[in-house]
Structure formats: C-alpha cells, structure tokens
Design a protein around this motif. Structure first.
Motif, short mmCIF file in Angstrom:
data_model
loop_
_atom_site.label_atom_id
_atom_site.label_comp_id
_atom_site.label_asym_id
_atom_site.label_seq_id
_atom_site.Cartn_x
_atom_site.Cartn_y
_atom_site.Cartn_z
N PRO A 11 7.45 15.80 2.76
CA PRO A 11 6.90 15.55 4.06
C PRO A 11 5.55 14.84 3.85
CG PRO A 11 7.54 17.98 3.41
CD PRO A 11 7.99 16.81 2.27
N GLY A 12 5.59 13.74 4.69
CA GLY A 12 4.21 13.04 4.96
C GLY A 12 4.20 11.89 4.28
N ALA A 13 5.63 11.62 3.18
CA ALA A 13 5.60 10.33 2.49
C ALA A 13 6.06 9.33 3.42
CB ALA A 13 6.45 10.50 1.26
N HIS A 170 6.30 -11.56 3.32
CA HIS A 170 7.38 -10.34 3.30
C HIS A 170 6.68 -9.31 2.38
CE1 HIS A 170 10.17 -7.25 3.06
NE2 HIS A 170 10.93 -7.70 1.95
N ASP A 171 6.26 -8.14 2.60
CA ASP A 171 5.71 -7.10 1.79
C ASP A 171 6.26 -5.70 2.10
OD1 ASP A 171 4.26 -5.82 3.95
OD2 ASP A 171 2.17 -6.49 3.05
N GLY A 172 6.05 -4.80 1.11
CA GLY A 172 6.29 -3.40 1.61
C GLY A 172 4.91 -2.46 0.99
N ASN A 173 5.00 -1.30 1.56
CA ASN A 173 4.11 -0.37 1.26
C ASN A 173 4.77 1.09 1.20
OD1 ASN A 173 2.46 -2.40 2.86
ND2 ASN A 173 0.80 -0.81 2.32
N HIS A 174 4.39 1.89 0.37
CA HIS A 174 4.87 3.20 0.16
C HIS A 174 3.72 4.17 -0.45
CE1 HIS A 174 5.59 3.70 -4.17
NE2 HIS A 174 5.38 2.24 -4.13
N GLY A 175 3.87 5.52 0.18
CA GLY A 175 3.00 6.43 -0.29
C GLY A 175 3.42 7.72 -0.18
N ALA A 176 3.10 8.77 -1.05
CA ALA A 176 3.27 10.26 -0.94
C ALA A 176 2.66 11.32 -0.19
CB ALA A 176 3.19 10.39 -2.81
N GLU A 177 1.85 10.65 0.68
CA GLU A 177 1.14 11.58 1.46
C GLU A 177 0.81 10.86 2.51
OE1 GLU A 177 -2.67 12.75 -0.41
OE2 GLU A 177 -3.43 10.76 0.33
N LEU A 178 0.40 11.51 3.92
CA LEU A 178 0.64 10.97 5.22
C LEU A 178 -0.92 10.06 5.07
CD1 LEU A 178 1.92 11.47 7.98
CD2 LEU A 178 0.01 13.01 8.48
N LEU A 179 -0.57 8.99 5.59
CA LEU A 179 -1.81 8.04 5.83
C LEU A 179 -2.91 8.63 6.83
CD1 LEU A 179 0.15 4.65 6.04
CD2 LEU A 179 -1.72 5.30 4.61
#
Length: 306
Positions: A11-13, A170-179
């Motif tokens: 959740p939130g990722a 071209h790029d990519g973003n990722h995260g483990a919690e809600l921005l």
C-alpha cells in the motif's frame, strides 16, 4: 534495460515509466503508472490498504506549438507483465523493452473524461547509456533513474494523422510510500541541446538537487551543491509556485509555457536557439486534500479491467 523491474505490491507504493518527445512543432508525453500519482481513489484508499496494482493508469498528452491537443488519463484496476518480463500492459496500451534496447510505448485509449479515441505510438532508440539509479532524498524510499536520457524518437499519433521524428527522453520513478507522506514536492526539467541532454531534479527542504548529463562522453549522475541564491518563481492561476524562467545551466531558455496547469501539478516547456526544455512541478500534499482529489475525477476516465 531490456526487462521490466519488479512492480510494487505494498500500500502506498508506486512505480511509473515516463517518456517525452520533441519533434518540430509537436511535443508529447507518455506515462505508464502502477500506483498512479494522479489517482484520487488511490490517495483516498491507501490507509485502508489499497494496492498499487489496483490503481494503474495511462497518461498521454499531445501538444502543438505549446497548445494542448489531446489529454488521456485512464485508470485501470490491474496491469499485466508479458513477453518474459519485457512488456507492461495496462488496458489496451502497452510499454515494451525490446532485446536490442528499443523502447516502445503504444496508447489505445479515449480522451478524459468523455472524449474521442486516441491511438499513439512512440519508439525510442537510446543514443546514450542509462544513468545509475538515484535516491531523491537521503533516508526516504523514493528513487529516480534516467533510463534513456537522450534517444532518437519517432512519434505516430494515428488518430491525428501525425507522424514526426525528434529527440526523446525516458525515465522511471519508484517508491515504497505514498508521495506526499514525507516527500512533499519537487520540480524537474530536462534540457535537450544540439549535442547533450541535461536533467535537473530540484527537491524541497534544503536537499541538494540531482543532475544527469548525457552526451558523446557518456552519462554522468551527480548531486549538485545548493544554489547560493534561489531562482525566481511565479504563481499559476491555481496558486502553484513554478519557475519564472527555464534554464540550460545558467542560460535562460525562456519563460515557461504552461502545457498543463492544475492545483497540484504543472507541465512546462520552453524552446530557444536549439535548446528545448520540458519539465514538471508537483505538490503532492496539495493533491491529497479532499477538494483537489474531487477535482481530479474530472480529468480521469475510470476503466474496467481489460
């Protein structure tokens, strides 16, 4: 990169894949999102355990001479990974990493919220190596990687009879919690010059910005020192603070044209003398307010699983 990274499952990722192209009088943006940052439903449901794969989205925008021609934002309750991990399918749209390094994005959607059909395809042939993955803010689980900072690009918008070639990114973003939980905002911009592309990522609260430089000498990533003086900003009609000028290093390219403007997000562009700048400003804490989440529904189509 010739295969997709693991998709988020908590959740939130989130994880998204972004590309833009500048080609003559046209520019366009493609984004494939798992855990959509534009989703008011994901924002409202995360505390109840909403998963990123339940809120996937496809965004496409076409601009002609700095004026919006088409806007797609379609949200789906699932996504699929196919072709031995090389293809991401969301609805009828897809992102594919070919074994030879070519990146293909195909959009088959309808304009939001009730508009006409849009079919568009972007093919990128990277001309420089990918950058290393960078942590945006030390200690926070948010990451960015310029996957193809400079690429030969072909844009075909079949529904608009547009077929042009230009420079892609071209790029990519990722995260483990809600921005917006701990990282409140950012703004970034990429600059294509005749021989080199430079991408600057500006972060809040005194965090030094990131820079990726890509050209004939390869691709370099670094964290830059903070500017001794803040550059001027201006307010949009929604009260969102955006750069008053767009730069290539210390050279002013021009006053940004607002390609997209909303209470929490702006997409900007400027061109001059062979320099092309495109960037985004996002205030994630603004987005999570109930009123702005309500407004975001009018820019989105919610689709059933394909």
């Amino acid at each position: 990169m010739n295969a997709l990274p693991a998709l988020p499952d908590s959740p939130g990722a989130y994880r998204w894949f972004y590309a833009d192209v500048t080609a003559g009088e046209y520019s366009a943006v493609f984004i494939f999102m798992v855990g959509s940052l534009f989703s008011p439903r994901y924002s409202a449901r995360v505390k109840r355990g909403a998963l990123p794969l339940e809120h996937c989205a496809v965004n496409f925008a076409l601009y002609h001479r700095g004026v919006s021609r088409r806007w797609v934002l379609s949200e789906y309750p699932q996504a699929s990974v196919l072709r031995q991990g090389r293809e991401l399918r969301i609805g009828r749209s897809r992102l594919e990493y070919a074994p030879d390094g070519t990146v293909r994005m195909e959009v088959d959607e309808r304009c939001a919220p009730l508009g006409k059909a849009v079919r568009a395809r972007l093919v990128l042939e990277p001309q420089v190596p990918a950058a290393e993955e960078l942590q945006l803010v030390p200690g926070l689980p948010h990451f960015w990687r310029a996957l193809a900072p400079r690429a030969k690009a072909r844009l075909d918008v079949l529904s608009e009879d547009v077929s042009v070639e230009g420079i892609g990114y071209h790029d990519g973003n990722h995260g483990a919690e809600l921005l917006g939980a701990r990282l409140p905002r950012w703004h970034w911009a990429r600059v294509h010059g005749p021989e080199e592309t430079v991408v600057d990522y500006h972060l809040p609260d005194g965090v030094a910005p990131l820079r990726v430089t890509a050209g004939v000498l390869g691709t370099k990533s670094e964290r830059r020192p903070l500017l001794s003086e803040a550059r001027p900003t201006s307010l949009t009609g929604w009260g969102l603070r955006v750069p008053a000028q767009l730069y290539s290093g210390n050279t002013v390219v021009g006053t940004p044209r607002l390609l997209e403007s909303s209470p929490f997000y702006a997409r900007v562009e400027a061109r001059r003398d062979g320099l092309d700048v495109m960037g985004e400003v996002a205030d994630f804490r603004r987005f999570h307010s109930p009123f702005i989440r309500w407004m975001a529904h009018f820019r989105t189509r919610v689709e059933r699983a394909a």
